[in-house]
Design a protein around this motif. Structure first.
Motif, PDB file in Angstrom:
ATOM      1  N   LEU A  10      -0.764  -0.147  -8.570  1.00  0.00           N
ATOM      2  CA  LEU A  10      -0.180  -1.492  -8.640  1.00  0.00           C
ATOM      3  C   LEU A  10      -0.676  -2.365  -7.483  1.00  0.00           C
ATOM      4  CD1 LEU A  10       3.495  -0.723  -9.723  1.00  0.00           C
ATOM      5  CD2 LEU A  10       1.779  -1.977 -11.047  1.00  0.00           C
ATOM      6  N   LYS A  11      -0.787  -1.762  -6.297  1.00  0.00           N
ATOM      7  CA  LYS A  11      -1.286  -2.507  -5.136  1.00  0.00           C
ATOM      8  C   LYS A  11      -2.731  -2.960  -5.385  1.00  0.00           C
ATOM      9  CE  LYS A  11       1.556  -0.273  -1.596  1.00  0.00           C
ATOM     10  NZ  LYS A  11       1.578   0.678  -0.475  1.00  0.00           N
ATOM     11  N   GLU A  12      -3.538  -2.049  -5.906  1.00  0.00           N
ATOM     12  CA  GLU A  12      -4.930  -2.390  -6.221  1.00  0.00           C
ATOM     13  C   GLU A  12      -4.988  -3.506  -7.260  1.00  0.00           C
ATOM     14  OE1 GLU A  12      -6.824   1.189  -7.588  1.00  0.00           O
ATOM     15  OE2 GLU A  12      -6.526   2.220  -5.678  1.00  0.00           O
ATOM     16  N   LEU A  13      -4.126  -3.418  -8.232  1.00  0.00           N
ATOM     17  CA  LEU A  13      -4.077  -4.414  -9.299  1.00  0.00           C
ATOM     18  C   LEU A  13      -3.697  -5.789  -8.745  1.00  0.00           C
ATOM     19  CD1 LEU A  13      -4.383  -4.598 -12.390  1.00  0.00           C
ATOM     20  CD2 LEU A  13      -1.924  -4.197 -12.574  1.00  0.00           C
ATOM     21  N   ALA A  14      -2.744  -5.795  -7.828  1.00  0.00           N
ATOM     22  CA  ALA A  14      -2.287  -7.064  -7.245  1.00  0.00           C
ATOM     23  C   ALA A  14      -3.373  -7.696  -6.378  1.00  0.00           C
ATOM     24  CB  ALA A  14      -1.026  -6.833  -6.422  1.00  0.00           C
TER      25      ALA A  14
END
Length: 168
Positions: free
Chosen positions: A124-128
């Motif tokens: 999720l962090k990478e996606l954000a």
């Protein structure tokens, strides 16, 4: 003569007693119930096990007192030993071992679930942080959110910290 009010209150009390533990009358009844519990140890009720143990030792102590009295009254005739206590201990030990194994398995599963959820948070962090197409990112987010919901329990000590990270 009983009134209808007395009968109603009697039946309500009987229903309440069915939901609670009814003490066994003999050590053999306790052992038989423990054998049943041992067959399905993963669903064993700790409270019922404790009550069965108390019931067994209450009956056992009463029998020992009676045997002691018979020994004294009988002029020193030695009473026959009872193997019920050793059978009781064997079954209780078996139940305890099974429950411990089940608990260890559940703890391992919770740890595995924690690792999976931490991996989802990283994704999720990478996606954000990635400048990808919003629709693609949204679909990926929904997929990760579903994965998160599909993963069940994690160790209780980590729940709050994990949830805060997920929300962030």
């Amino acid at each position: 003569e009983q009134t209808s009010e007395t009968l109603v209150s009697s039946s309500a009390t009987a229903e309440e007693n069915n939901a609670t533990y009814v003490p066994k009358q003999t050590k053999e009844e306790v052992i038989e119930r423990l054998k049943e519990i041992n067959e399905d140890a993963c669903n064993a009720d700790k409270q019922e096990l404790d009550l069965l143990k108390q019931n067994f030792y209450k009956l056992h102590k009463a029998e020992q007192e009676a045997a002691r009295k018979a020994f004294i009254d009988g002029g020193g005739a030695i009473p026959q030993p009872d193997d019920a206590e050793s059978r009781f201990k064997d079954i209780m030990s078996s139940i305890k071992e099974k429950r411990s194994a089940i608990q260890a398995e559940q703890d391992k599963e919770k740890e595995d679930n924690l690792v999976k959820k931490l991996a989802i948070i990283d994704r999720l962090k990478e996606l954000a942080e990635s400048p990808e197409d919003a629709n693609k990112a949204y679909n990926e987010f929904k997929k990760l959110q579903q994965e998160w919901n599909d993963i069940k329990q994690v160790p209780a000590a980590k729940v709050n910290e994990l949830w805060k990270n997920y929300q962030h």
